[in-house]
Design a protein around this motif. Structure first.
Motif, mmCIF file in Angstrom:
data_model
loop_
_atom_site.group_PDB
_atom_site.id
_atom_site.type_symbol
_atom_site.label_atom_id
_atom_site.label_comp_id
_atom_site.label_asym_id
_atom_site.label_seq_id
_atom_site.Cartn_x
_atom_site.Cartn_y
_atom_site.Cartn_z
ATOM 1 N N THR A 37 0.853 -1.171 0.000
ATOM 2 C CA THR A 37 0.000 0.000 0.000
ATOM 3 C C THR A 37 0.900 1.236 0.000
ATOM 4 N N ARG A 38 0.320 2.379 -0.278
ATOM 5 C CA ARG A 38 1.013 3.616 0.049
ATOM 6 C C ARG A 38 1.073 3.729 1.572
ATOM 7 N N VAL A 39 1.947 4.575 2.079
ATOM 8 C CA VAL A 39 1.901 4.901 3.498
ATOM 9 C C VAL A 39 0.694 5.810 3.691
ATOM 10 N N LEU A 40 -0.329 5.295 4.355
ATOM 11 C CA LEU A 40 -1.604 5.993 4.491
ATOM 12 C C LEU A 40 -1.647 6.745 5.810
ATOM 13 N N THR A 41 -2.114 7.968 5.779
ATOM 14 C CA THR A 41 -2.286 8.732 7.014
ATOM 15 C C THR A 41 -3.741 9.144 7.132
ATOM 16 N N SER A 42 -4.192 9.226 8.378
ATOM 17 C CA SER A 42 -5.557 9.660 8.644
ATOM 18 C C SER A 42 -5.566 10.590 9.865
ATOM 19 N N PRO A 43 -5.934 11.852 9.682
ATOM 20 C CA PRO A 43 -6.318 12.472 8.414
ATOM 21 C C PRO A 43 -5.148 12.538 7.438
ATOM 22 N N SER A 44 -5.470 12.681 6.170
ATOM 23 C CA SER A 44 -4.452 12.726 5.137
ATOM 24 C C SER A 44 -3.631 14.010 5.242
ATOM 25 N N VAL A 45 -2.306 13.859 5.250
ATOM 26 C CA VAL A 45 -1.410 15.013 5.302
ATOM 27 C C VAL A 45 -0.302 14.811 4.275
ATOM 28 N N PRO A 46 0.298 15.882 3.791
ATOM 29 C CA PRO A 46 1.437 15.730 2.874
ATOM 30 C C PRO A 46 2.625 15.111 3.597
ATOM 31 N N THR A 47 3.346 14.231 2.930
ATOM 32 C CA THR A 47 4.577 13.655 3.476
ATOM 33 C C THR A 47 5.647 13.688 2.389
ATOM 34 N N ARG A 48 6.899 13.689 2.812
ATOM 35 C CA ARG A 48 7.976 13.596 1.828
ATOM 36 C C ARG A 48 9.126 12.789 2.403
ATOM 37 N N LEU A 49 9.909 12.192 1.522
ATOM 38 C CA LEU A 49 11.005 11.315 1.922
ATOM 39 C C LEU A 49 12.350 12.012 1.775
ATOM 40 N N TYR A 50 13.296 11.611 2.619
ATOM 41 C CA TYR A 50 14.693 11.993 2.449
ATOM 42 C C TYR A 50 15.554 10.877 3.031
ATOM 43 N N HIS A 51 16.860 10.919 2.762
ATOM 44 C CA HIS A 51 17.781 9.913 3.280
ATOM 45 C C HIS A 51 18.716 10.558 4.298
ATOM 46 N N ASP A 52 18.905 9.880 5.431
ATOM 47 C CA ASP A 52 19.753 10.430 6.481
ATOM 48 C C ASP A 52 21.220 10.065 6.235
ATOM 49 N N LEU A 53 22.079 10.385 7.217
ATOM 50 C CA LEU A 53 23.516 10.165 7.069
ATOM 51 C C LEU A 53 23.886 8.702 6.913
ATOM 52 N N TYR A 54 23.016 7.796 7.354
ATOM 53 C CA TYR A 54 23.318 6.370 7.342
ATOM 54 C C TYR A 54 22.613 5.641 6.203
ATOM 55 N N GLY A 55 22.000 6.398 5.303
ATOM 56 C CA GLY A 55 21.344 5.789 4.155
ATOM 57 C C GLY A 55 19.939 5.298 4.416
ATOM 58 N N ASN A 56 19.375 5.619 5.576
ATOM 59 C CA ASN A 56 18.009 5.214 5.889
ATOM 60 C C ASN A 56 17.013 6.159 5.233
ATOM 61 N N THR A 57 15.848 5.624 4.879
ATOM 62 C CA THR A 57 14.787 6.433 4.289
ATOM 63 C C THR A 57 13.882 6.955 5.394
ATOM 64 N N CYS A 58 13.768 8.260 5.480
ATOM 65 C CA CYS A 58 12.973 8.918 6.516
ATOM 66 C C CYS A 58 11.790 9.636 5.871
ATOM 67 N N ARG A 59 10.718 9.728 6.592
ATOM 68 C CA ARG A 59 9.511 10.402 6.093
ATOM 69 C C ARG A 59 9.172 11.575 7.010
ATOM 70 N N ARG A 60 9.007 12.741 6.438
ATOM 71 C CA ARG A 60 8.650 13.939 7.192
ATOM 72 C C ARG A 60 7.185 14.297 6.969
ATOM 73 N N PHE A 61 6.512 14.680 8.057
ATOM 74 C CA PHE A 61 5.143 15.164 7.942
ATOM 75 C C PHE A 61 4.798 15.925 9.221
ATOM 76 N N THR A 62 3.673 16.576 9.216
ATOM 77 C CA THR A 62 3.186 17.268 10.405
ATOM 78 C C THR A 62 1.873 16.638 10.832
ATOM 79 N N ALA A 63 1.869 16.062 12.033
ATOM 80 C CA ALA A 63 0.654 15.463 12.573
ATOM 81 C C ALA A 63 -0.249 16.592 13.077
ATOM 82 N N PRO A 64 -1.518 16.578 12.723
ATOM 83 C CA PRO A 64 -2.411 17.669 13.132
ATOM 84 C C PRO A 64 -2.823 17.544 14.594
#
Length: 289
Positions: A37-64
């Motif tokens: 599935t997509r990473v689903l949020t409820s309520p739906s909020v914008p999210t975006r990915l980036y990679h940290d210093l160790y090569g891990n995939t991180c997701r940023r968002f703001t929880a309401p």
């Protein structure tokens, strides 16, 4: 084999709260994902990915403000083989280690090598170097600590775990990592999915797991001091120096955890039906930094 895995996590926030999650399957296993599935949020909020210093995939968002839920479900193909064992693997002299491995020799937030160096050399100095020495460390930690979810404490360090003789999987990993580093053996922290595949089913609710990886003979090998046996179906999420680098959720403001489910099990068909082994559990502080 096919492994069904995923999570459902809900938090309550008193106001809009920036959050970083480290819950993505590691990039080295992305090609093994057969359905997701997509990473689903409820309520739906914008999210975006980036990679940290160790090569891990991180997701940023703001929880309401109020309740917020994040959900993911996938099927991953796995070889069905246990963790690799190479009893002939040798230690690499520090002078010959790759530059990017050197940081895994140093003390870190939960792995205070300065406190345990003397003990490590006393206990493991006489043990033949390489795989036998690492296995001796893992055996020691496995026998030294007693596991229990009730023992979780987010501030416990490796030296404190050694003294208290209790912990959860991250404490087992931290102590083994520290003792390896004291012996000039690079070791790093890893977390991810580990289901009860090929072993008796644990009646406790499913959880994420933590273990360590050790650099021997030019490659990283998996060791798991909590279980102390090669396991099937390990799926890495993130790696770092210790748990500080890879919190599953990191919020920049207070939140209350209201739901925590994890599922990891062998899928017997190609059907993508709802997961059946997620169990409610209020997550212990070990899960969230």
């Amino acid at each position: 084999m096919l492994i069904r895995l995923g999570y459902e996590i809900a938090i309550d926030c008193a106001g809009a709260t920036p959050v970083i999650s480290l819950l993505e399957i590691h990039k080295e296993r992305q090609a093994d994902i057969k359905r997701q599935t997509r990473v689903l949020t409820s309520p739906s909020v914008p999210t975006r990915l980036y990679h940290d210093l160790y090569g891990n995939t991180c997701r940023r968002f703001t929880a309401p403000d109020g309740g917020f839920r994040i959900l993911y479900d996938a099927v991953v193909e796995d070889s069905g083989e246990t963790d690799e064992v190479n009893t002939l693997a040798r230690e690499v002299p520090v002078a010959e280690l790759p530059d990017d491995v050197l940081c895994y020799l140093l003390g870190s937030r939960y792995c205070e090598t300065d406190h345990l160096s003397g003990l490590a050399w006393q206990l493991f100095g006489p043990v033949p170097p390489g795989w036998p020495r690492v296995q001796a460390i893992v055996d020691y930690v496995h026998n030294r600590l007693s596991f229990g979810y009730g023992y979780a404490r987010p501030t416990r360090t490796a030296a404190q775990a050694h003294e208290e003789r209790v912990g959860v999987c991250r404490d087992f990993a931290h102590l083994a990592i520290t003792l390896c580093r004291c012996m000039n053996i690079p070791a790093r922290y890893a977390n991810g999915y580990l289901g009860d595949i090929g072993v008796p089913v644990d009646p406790a609710p499913m959880d994420f797991s933590a273990w360590l990886e050790v650099f021997l003979d030019g490659k990283w090998y998996t060791f798991d001091p909590r279980h102390n046996m090669p396991r099937i179906g390990r799926v890495v999420i993130a790696r770092g120096r210790d748990a500080t680098d890879v919190p599953l959720l990191h919020s920049f403001g207070p939140h209350r955890l209201s739901l925590f489910k994890v599922w990891t099990y062998e899928q017997e068909s190609n059907l993508f039906n709802p997961p059946h082994r997620g169990v409610d559990r209020t997550a212990s502080a070990q899960m969230l930094a």
